[in-house]
Write an enzyme that holds these catalytic residues in place. Structure first.
Site, PDB file in Angstrom:
ATOM      1  N   LYS A   1     -46.071  -8.418 -53.941  1.00  0.00           N
ATOM      2  CA  LYS A   1     -47.858  -7.365 -54.751  1.00  0.00           C
ATOM      3  C   LYS A   1     -47.517  -8.343 -56.148  1.00  0.00           C
ATOM      4  O   LYS A   1     -46.729  -8.906 -56.763  1.00  0.00           O
ATOM      5  CB  LYS A   1     -47.951  -6.354 -55.291  1.00  0.00           C
ATOM      6  CG  LYS A   1     -47.422  -5.656 -53.919  1.00  0.00           C
ATOM      7  CD  LYS A   1     -48.694  -4.940 -52.939  1.00  0.00           C
ATOM      8  CE  LYS A   1     -48.739  -4.469 -52.175  1.00  0.00           C
ATOM      9  NZ  LYS A   1     -49.489  -3.959 -51.240  1.00  0.00           N
TER      10      LYS A   1
ATOM     11  N   LYS B   1     -43.419  -8.858 -46.825  1.00  0.00           N
ATOM     12  CA  LYS B   1     -44.269  -8.833 -46.230  1.00  0.00           C
ATOM     13  C   LYS B   1     -45.370  -9.629 -46.609  1.00  0.00           C
ATOM     14  O   LYS B   1     -45.069  -9.131 -47.905  1.00  0.00           O
ATOM     15  CB  LYS B   1     -44.241  -7.781 -45.413  1.00  0.00           C
ATOM     16  CG  LYS B   1     -44.773  -7.075 -45.657  1.00  0.00           C
ATOM     17  CD  LYS B   1     -45.538  -5.491 -44.979  1.00  0.00           C
ATOM     18  CE  LYS B   1     -47.184  -5.818 -44.427  1.00  0.00           C
ATOM     19  NZ  LYS B   1     -48.082  -6.069 -45.244  1.00  0.00           N
TER      20      LYS B   1
ATOM     21  N   ASP C   1     -49.065 -10.021 -47.106  1.00  0.00           N
ATOM     22  CA  ASP C   1     -50.719  -8.457 -47.217  1.00  0.00           C
ATOM     23  C   ASP C   1     -51.174  -9.521 -45.818  1.00  0.00           C
ATOM     24  O   ASP C   1     -51.012 -10.524 -45.774  1.00  0.00           O
ATOM     25  CB  ASP C   1     -50.888  -8.244 -48.437  1.00  0.00           C
ATOM     26  CG  ASP C   1     -51.044  -6.566 -48.080  1.00  0.00           C
ATOM     27  OD1 ASP C   1     -51.474  -5.622 -46.965  1.00  0.00           O
ATOM     28  OD2 ASP C   1     -51.288  -6.058 -48.992  1.00  0.00           O
TER      29      ASP C   1
ATOM     30  N   HIS D   1     -50.456  -6.002 -38.432  1.00  0.00           N
ATOM     31  CA  HIS D   1     -50.947  -5.066 -39.348  1.00  0.00           C
ATOM     32  C   HIS D   1     -52.305  -4.714 -39.252  1.00  0.00           C
ATOM     33  O   HIS D   1     -53.336  -5.043 -38.243  1.00  0.00           O
ATOM     34  CB  HIS D   1     -51.559  -5.753 -40.823  1.00  0.00           C
ATOM     35  CG  HIS D   1     -51.471  -5.411 -41.856  1.00  0.00           C
ATOM     36  ND1 HIS D   1     -52.784  -4.898 -42.259  1.00  0.00           N
ATOM     37  CD2 HIS D   1     -50.922  -4.818 -43.209  1.00  0.00           C
ATOM     38  CE1 HIS D   1     -53.262  -4.140 -42.919  1.00  0.00           C
ATOM     39  NE2 HIS D   1     -51.676  -4.280 -43.849  1.00  0.00           N
TER      40      HIS D   1
ATOM     41  N   HIS E   1     -48.730  -0.407 -37.658  1.00  0.00           N
ATOM     42  CA  HIS E   1     -48.742   0.433 -39.187  1.00  0.00           C
ATOM     43  C   HIS E   1     -49.378   1.016 -38.099  1.00  0.00           C
ATOM     44  O   HIS E   1     -50.211   1.668 -38.160  1.00  0.00           O
ATOM     45  CB  HIS E   1     -49.818  -0.090 -40.311  1.00  0.00           C
ATOM     46  CG  HIS E   1     -48.716  -1.548 -40.814  1.00  0.00           C
ATOM     47  ND1 HIS E   1     -48.783  -1.604 -42.373  1.00  0.00           N
ATOM     48  CD2 HIS E   1     -48.263  -2.410 -40.727  1.00  0.00           C
ATOM     49  CE1 HIS E   1     -48.261  -2.289 -42.277  1.00  0.00           C
ATOM     50  NE2 HIS E   1     -47.790  -3.159 -41.594  1.00  0.00           N
TER      51      HIS E   1
ATOM     52  N   SER F   1     -46.537   2.443 -44.707  1.00  0.00           N
ATOM     53  CA  SER F   1     -46.673   1.907 -45.945  1.00  0.00           C
ATOM     54  C   SER F   1     -48.087   2.099 -46.066  1.00  0.00           C
ATOM     55  O   SER F   1     -49.162   2.828 -45.417  1.00  0.00           O
ATOM     56  CB  SER F   1     -47.073   0.290 -44.949  1.00  0.00           C
ATOM     57  OG  SER F   1     -47.365  -0.291 -45.769  1.00  0.00           O
TER      58      SER F   1
END
Length: 487
Positions: A179, A205, A207, A297, A330, A382
């Site tokens: 982030k 990871k 995003d 994802h 996810h 997550s």
């Protein structure tokens, strides 16, 4: 609601003189049909328009997802049409949802191309969701026969081999998303990765939307991230990884990025769900050939999985992705910031991790599913989780899961490395307590408080986030009537 067991017009003279027949009359409804072990089964939640008979609506779903069109066609007589027609065989009112019905449809295996999720989706969801007689439709669950499962390669690595490669057993894996998602330079991005891995995480990871933007070219990101991975591995003595997102505009570019990830020594690459089924199966084959873990994802899924009256349940997406061949997926957290009823989310996890799914209506599993020899998928939790929820996460999901704390690592008041350490200590304390027979559900908070007494990063995490929850009503819960076999 199955009193109209047989309404098909079989007399050829009447049938082909009729022009337009109801779908039930064309043979797409058979209330006496007993599904075969080799049939593909689908459960739809349908909301017919006012005045549309639910059985006719179910027959229309069966017809439009197999061989039908709006009128009788002569070319039916050139095919084995009785075999090729899908058959709606059961319609039931959805408990507590006025005007909604569960309709069960059976498809002969011959209707589908082997080993192709693209073909499955083109048939099952390709046309019926725009059908005017339906106000709404949702694909709730599917059952695939083992014979069809065996035409798919499935996950390239699987849970068992992944743990062997990482040499990590007996606990969930820990990760974090870098982030902010966008805007960091390659060098600063790599620094975040290093701090997280050095602090105790197993993975960092990318995003879903970090690809190759002007502020950070993909090559720069790969180089800095792998430098961070290698340094953290050397410092900690543990195998570490970073999910390098290879999502791109073309398959050629995705392969190019995957090849560089391999050359740099990465153990894992990542793609987004939005690349499509053919791309997913293609990159899965590449991962299998190159001993690479594939992280998925589920970017974009909420546009069609969240509303329970229209779209596709995520449990179906999870089934398709296990068949298509991903290693990580996810699946929601139940306690975090994203949509997820606890029982429903557990159903997603079971879909990923069990070799045989038994019928489990509270968790939204309507069919028994034998996975044959397809490997298990590692679910990923997550989205809005933190160290103070560690006991809940372990109680809900067990060991075979990746727990990813993005903001819950990067946002730690003492820094990124401290955030990672807080999560690792919280996890180790929980696993130790559980193995000693402690009930995490009731005693978990006390276990965390005791661990925090000798770990300042964990103490700080609990002070900042300990009371943070996302208690909103879930939009996607299972509708069912308990039976003698399901309590």
């Amino acid at each position: 609601m199955n009193e109209m067991s047989k309404s098909e017009i079989t007399d050829k003279k009447k049938r082909y003189a009729a022009g337009v027949l109801k779908y039930a009359q064309m043979g797409y409804w058979d209330g006496d049909y007993q599904p075969k072990d080799t049939d593909i089964l689908a459960l739809f939640r349908i909301t017919p328009q006012d005045g549309v008979d639910p059985i006719e609506a179910a027959a229309a779903v069966a017809g439009e997802s197999s061989t039908a069109t709006w009128t009788v066609v002569w070319t039916d007589r050139l095919t084995a049409c009785d075999q090729y027609r899908a058959k709606a065989y059961k319609v039931e009112p959805v408990p507590g949802q006025e005007g909604q019905y569960f309709c069960y449809v059976a498809y002969d295996l011959i209707l589908f191309e082997e080993g192709s999720i693209a073909n499955v989706t083109a048939s099952i969801i390709g046309n019926v969701f725009s059908f005017k007689p339906l106000l709404a439709a949702r694909l709730e669950d599917m059952r695939f026969p083992v014979a069809y499962m065996k035409t798919f390669a499935g996950p390239p690595t699987g849970i068992v081999v992944e743990r062997e490669r990482l040499d990590k057993f007996g606990r969930p894996l820990l990760g974090a998303t870098t982030k902010p998602k966008l805007g960091l330079s390659g060098k600063n991005y790599g620094r975040v990765v290093y701090e997280g891995l050095k602090g105790g995480l197993d993975f960092m990871k990318d995003d879903e939307n970090i690809n190759s933007q002007p502020f950070m070219h993909w090559r720069d990101r790969f180089l800095y991230c792998m430098e961070a991975v290698n340094k953290a591995t050397a410092v900690t003595g543990e195998v570490k990884g970073h999910y390098l997102n290879i999502t791109a505009g073309t398959m050629e570019e995705m392969y190019r990025r995957a090849e560089l990830a391999k050359e740099l020594g990465s153990v894992i690459v990542m793609v987004d769900l939005i690349v499509g089924w053919t791309a997913i199966q293609s990159i899965s084959n590449w991962c299998r050939q190159n001993d690479m873990i594939l992280h998925m994802h589920r970017a974009g899924h909420g546009t069609y999985t969240r509303q329970k009256n229209h779209g596709i349940s995520f449990r179906v997406i999870a089934k398709w992705l296990r068949m298509a061949g991903v290693d990580h997926l996810h699946c929601g957290t139940a306690v975090g910031k994203l949509e997820g009823d606890p029982l429903t989310v557990q159903g997603y996890y079971n879909t990923c991790r069990e070799m045989v799914n038994e019928v489990d209506l509270p968790r939204g599993i309507f069919f028994e599913q034998d996975w044959g020899n397809l490997k298990k998928v590692m679910p990923v939790a997550s989205g809005g989780i933190h160290a103070g929820q560690m006991h809940q996460l372990l109680d809900l999901f067990g060991d075979d899961v990746v727990l990813q704390f993005g903001g819950g690592t990067i946002g730690h008041p003492m820094g990124i490395q401290a955030g990672a350490t807080a999560n690792r200590v919280a996890l180790e304390a929980m696993v130790l307590a559980r193995n000693e027979g402690v009930d995490l559900k009731t005693e978990g908070p006390e276990v965390l408080r005791r661990a925090a007494k000798w770990c300042k990063p964990l103490e700080a995490a609990l002070d900042v986030w300990g009371n943070i929850t996302f208690n909103y009503t879930s939009t996607d819960t299972s509708d069912f009537v308990p039976t003698a076999s399901v309590s």
